[in-house]
Design a protein around this motif. Structure first.
Motif, PDB file in Angstrom:
ATOM      1  N   ALA A 103     -36.767   3.330   3.265  1.00 42.07           N
ATOM      2  CA  ALA A 103     -38.078   3.935   3.019  1.00 42.07           C
ATOM      3  C   ALA A 103     -37.991   5.436   2.824  1.00 42.07           C
ATOM      4  O   ALA A 103     -38.889   6.046   2.227  1.00 42.07           O
ATOM      5  CB  ALA A 103     -39.028   3.613   4.173  1.00 42.07           C
ATOM      6  N   ARG A 104     -36.908   6.055   3.306  1.00 36.54           N
ATOM      7  CA  ARG A 104     -36.764   7.506   3.180  1.00 36.54           C
ATOM      8  C   ARG A 104     -35.824   7.905   2.041  1.00 36.54           C
ATOM      9  O   ARG A 104     -35.523   9.089   1.861  1.00 36.54           O
ATOM     10  CB  ARG A 104     -36.241   8.102   4.494  1.00 36.54           C
ATOM     11  N   ARG A 143     -42.194  14.244   3.900  1.00 41.13           N
ATOM     12  CA  ARG A 143     -42.632  12.939   4.396  1.00 41.13           C
ATOM     13  C   ARG A 143     -43.595  12.247   3.444  1.00 41.13           C
ATOM     14  O   ARG A 143     -43.764  11.023   3.514  1.00 41.13           O
ATOM     15  CB  ARG A 143     -43.272  13.110   5.781  1.00 41.13           C
ATOM     16  N   SER A 144     -44.203  12.993   2.544  1.00 39.05           N
ATOM     17  CA  SER A 144     -45.089  12.353   1.562  1.00 39.05           C
ATOM     18  C   SER A 144     -44.310  11.496   0.578  1.00 39.05           C
ATOM     19  O   SER A 144     -44.896  10.643  -0.111  1.00 39.05           O
ATOM     20  CB  SER A 144     -45.892  13.415   0.806  1.00 39.05           C
ATOM     21  N   TRP A 171     -41.865   9.515   1.585  1.00 39.86           N
ATOM     22  CA  TRP A 171     -41.453   8.300   2.282  1.00 39.86           C
ATOM     23  C   TRP A 171     -42.341   7.141   1.854  1.00 39.86           C
ATOM     24  O   TRP A 171     -43.518   7.318   1.518  1.00 39.86           O
ATOM     25  CB  TRP A 171     -41.561   8.484   3.796  1.00 39.86           C
ATOM     26  N   ASP A 172     -41.798   5.951   1.907  1.00 35.34           N
ATOM     27  CA  ASP A 172     -42.555   4.740   1.578  1.00 35.34           C
ATOM     28  C   ASP A 172     -43.213   4.241   2.859  1.00 35.34           C
ATOM     29  O   ASP A 172     -42.626   3.483   3.636  1.00 35.34           O
ATOM     30  CB  ASP A 172     -41.612   3.675   1.000  1.00 35.34           C
ATOM     31  N   TRP A 173     -44.446   4.662   3.085  1.00 33.10           N
ATOM     32  CA  TRP A 173     -45.121   4.359   4.348  1.00 33.10           C
ATOM     33  C   TRP A 173     -45.484   2.878   4.465  1.00 33.10           C
ATOM     34  O   TRP A 173     -45.548   2.339   5.565  1.00 33.10           O
ATOM     35  CB  TRP A 173     -46.344   5.243   4.511  1.00 33.10           C
ATOM     36  N   ARG A 174     -45.712   2.231   3.354  1.00 32.84           N
ATOM     37  CA  ARG A 174     -45.986   0.786   3.404  1.00 32.84           C
ATOM     38  C   ARG A 174     -44.747   0.039   3.893  1.00 32.84           C
ATOM     39  O   ARG A 174     -44.844  -0.877   4.713  1.00 32.84           O
ATOM     40  CB  ARG A 174     -46.406   0.280   2.028  1.00 32.84           C
ATOM     41  N   LEU A 187     -42.366   1.359   5.739  1.00 36.14           N
ATOM     42  CA  LEU A 187     -42.196   1.712   7.147  1.00 36.14           C
ATOM     43  C   LEU A 187     -43.087   0.849   8.032  1.00 36.14           C
ATOM     44  O   LEU A 187     -42.672   0.405   9.113  1.00 36.14           O
ATOM     45  CB  LEU A 187     -42.511   3.184   7.365  1.00 36.14           C
ATOM     46  N   ALA A 188     -44.315   0.596   7.590  1.00 38.25           N
ATOM     47  CA  ALA A 188     -45.235  -0.248   8.369  1.00 38.25           C
ATOM     48  C   ALA A 188     -44.697  -1.671   8.472  1.00 38.25           C
ATOM     49  O   ALA A 188     -44.774  -2.306   9.536  1.00 38.25           O
ATOM     50  CB  ALA A 188     -46.619  -0.232   7.741  1.00 38.25           C
ATOM     51  N   THR A 191     -38.497   8.508  12.837  1.00 34.22           N
ATOM     52  CA  THR A 191     -39.542   8.800  11.847  1.00 34.22           C
ATOM     53  C   THR A 191     -40.783   9.410  12.500  1.00 34.22           C
ATOM     54  O   THR A 191     -41.739   9.722  11.795  1.00 34.22           O
ATOM     55  CB  THR A 191     -39.951   7.517  11.101  1.00 34.22           C
ATOM     56  N   GLU A 192     -40.777   9.561  13.819  1.00 31.60           N
ATOM     57  CA  GLU A 192     -41.943  10.089  14.515  1.00 31.60           C
ATOM     58  C   GLU A 192     -41.822  11.599  14.725  1.00 31.60           C
ATOM     59  O   GLU A 192     -40.734  12.163  14.690  1.00 31.60           O
ATOM     60  CB  GLU A 192     -42.107   9.381  15.868  1.00 31.60           C
TER      61      GLU A 192
END
Length: 420
Positions: A254-255, A273-274, A276-279, A281-282, A318-319
């Motif tokens: 994702a990164r 971080r924008s 990154w593939d947040w979907r 990551l979820a 990632t936090e």
């Protein structure tokens, strides 16, 4: 192609020789005669014919020909196997429990991913000649013992799962970092003590990873590993380690888009971080929650295994802000589970953030990893922080002598200059 030939012939050496001859013939004919409509099928067919010729020359055609001839057309239905993917079938076929885990992994990487001996050796942190001898012994054992290449029954899949997971993650790392391991802080992925020692994840927040250039990385292999991980998760949904491995790969992948600025590696704290593939990551976090928290899975023998623990560490990375005490604790649990010196090196990076570089340096100096460049670069970083520039410069130079990629060498050269 090699995977198809090995599955067809059941002989590693014969398949490799036939494949090499097919490519040689193609190199001679295609420039003048043109490329066939289906080059892959042409190569496989040519290789099969060369294999038959080789068997004929060895005067064993009479015994082998029935095995090589295609099955006659019949109206009888083909009995399905428990594995709904041909490539994954081959992975399970190669990971035969009669072989040592390291031999299973190494042979499968040759058959499925087509990795050369040198790259497999780097994954195991051994010289290429040592790995060549191991592969030769494993192939000899297959022949002498008559180990069959067959898809195991569904009930026997779990006994091969550890090696299969190691293979899938090594394929992912090959595509993600081409082909060297990543940063010293990141988790390794051994299935057992004798499994590869250098299966690590993405770059450290405080130390550079192995910065593959965007031009040399092999994203198709990483995508293929994730695809195989999804097939495994559908096939074995109650295995926490399968879910953990898939989550781990998704978290790292994702990164991917944010890891480079041109040809230079971007460390985790500096990444956009924008991008990154947040979907993704979820999705990874949901899989990780199932692996670690689902009460239906926690009673199993693979609960909180090495892949699930690595995924938990990757999720914490990632936090913001980073929970270094928790990361250090998870590395400690992973080190106790695997007995790996590389994991202990990773833990030292977290200890440096919680207890300081002096405590971390004590851990690093107690590890026997003189041929591992991230041992040297991690040690150099701690020495630099402790105000010992001469020793730091020597350690950075030792890491530079082992570095393989241009971006990584540039980073180490800058660090050496900073200590003068």
């Amino acid at each position: 192609m090699l995977a198809c030939l090995i599955g067809y012939l059941g002989d590693f050496d014969l398949a490799e020789e036939a494949a090499a001859e097919a490519f040689a013939i193609a190199a001679q004919r295609w420039p003048s005669g043109g490329m066939p409509d289906n080059p892959g099928a042409w190569l496989v067919t040519t290789a099969r014919h060369r294999a038959i010729d080789r068997l004929r020359r060895d005067r064993v055609l009479a015994a082998k020909l029935p095995l090589l001839a295609p099955d006659p057309v019949t109206d009888e239905p083909v009995e399905p196997t428990p594995i709904p993917d041909e490539r994954l079938e081959l992975v399970f076929m190669c990971c035969h429990p009669a072989l040592a885990v390291e031999a299973q992994v190494a042979l499968t990487l040759r058959a499925v991913a087509g990795l050369p001996t040198e790259e497999i050796a780097r994954a195991f942190l051994v010289p290429a000649e040592t790995m060549k001898r191991r592969l030769t012994r494993a192939k000899s054992k297959i022949k002498v013992a008559g180990i069959p290449f067959a898809v195991p029954a569904a009930a026997r899949l779990p006994e091969r799962l550890g090696a299969v997971l190691a293979v899938v993650y090594l394929i992912f790392n090959q595509g993600y970092s081409d082909p060297a391991p990543e940063a010293p802080e990141a988790p390794e992925a051994p299935e057992a003590p004798e499994a590869p020692q250098a299966l690590v994840g993405p770059e450290s927040p405080v130390e550079p990873g192995v910065p593959d250039s965007p031009e040399t990385a092999e994203p198709d292999l990483a995508a293929e590993a994730i695809r195989l991980g999804r097939v495994l998760a559908a096939l074995l949904p109650a295995e926490p380690e399968v879910l953990g491995l898939l989550a781990l790969m998704l978290l790292h992948d994702a990164r991917r888009a944010a890891r480079f600025d041109g040809q230079d590696l971007v460390l985790l704290p500096d990444q956009d971080r924008s991008r990154w593939d947040w979907r993704q990551l979820a999705e990874a976090r949901e899989l990780l929650d199932r692996a670690l928290l689902d009460p239906a899975l926690l009673a199993g023998p693979s609960a909180r295994g090495p892949y699930a623990l690595q995924a938990a560490i990757a999720a914490l990375q990632t936090e913001q802000p980073l929970d270094w005490p928790q990361i250090a604790a998870l590395y400690g649990e992973l080190a106790d589970l695997t007995g790996s010196a590389v994991v202990r090196l990773n833990r030292a990076v977290a200890i440096a953030e919680t207890e300081g570089p002096a405590a971390a340096l004590g851990i690093v100096d107690g590890l026997d990893l003189p041929g591992y460049q991230y041992w040297h670069s991690t040690r150099a970083e701690f020495l630099r922080r402790l105000g010992r520039p001469v020793e730091a410069r020597a350690a950075y130079q030792a890491a530079l002598d082992l570095a393989r990629s241009a971006p990584e060498r540039r980073y180490l050269e800058r660090r050496i200059a900073e200590t003068r």
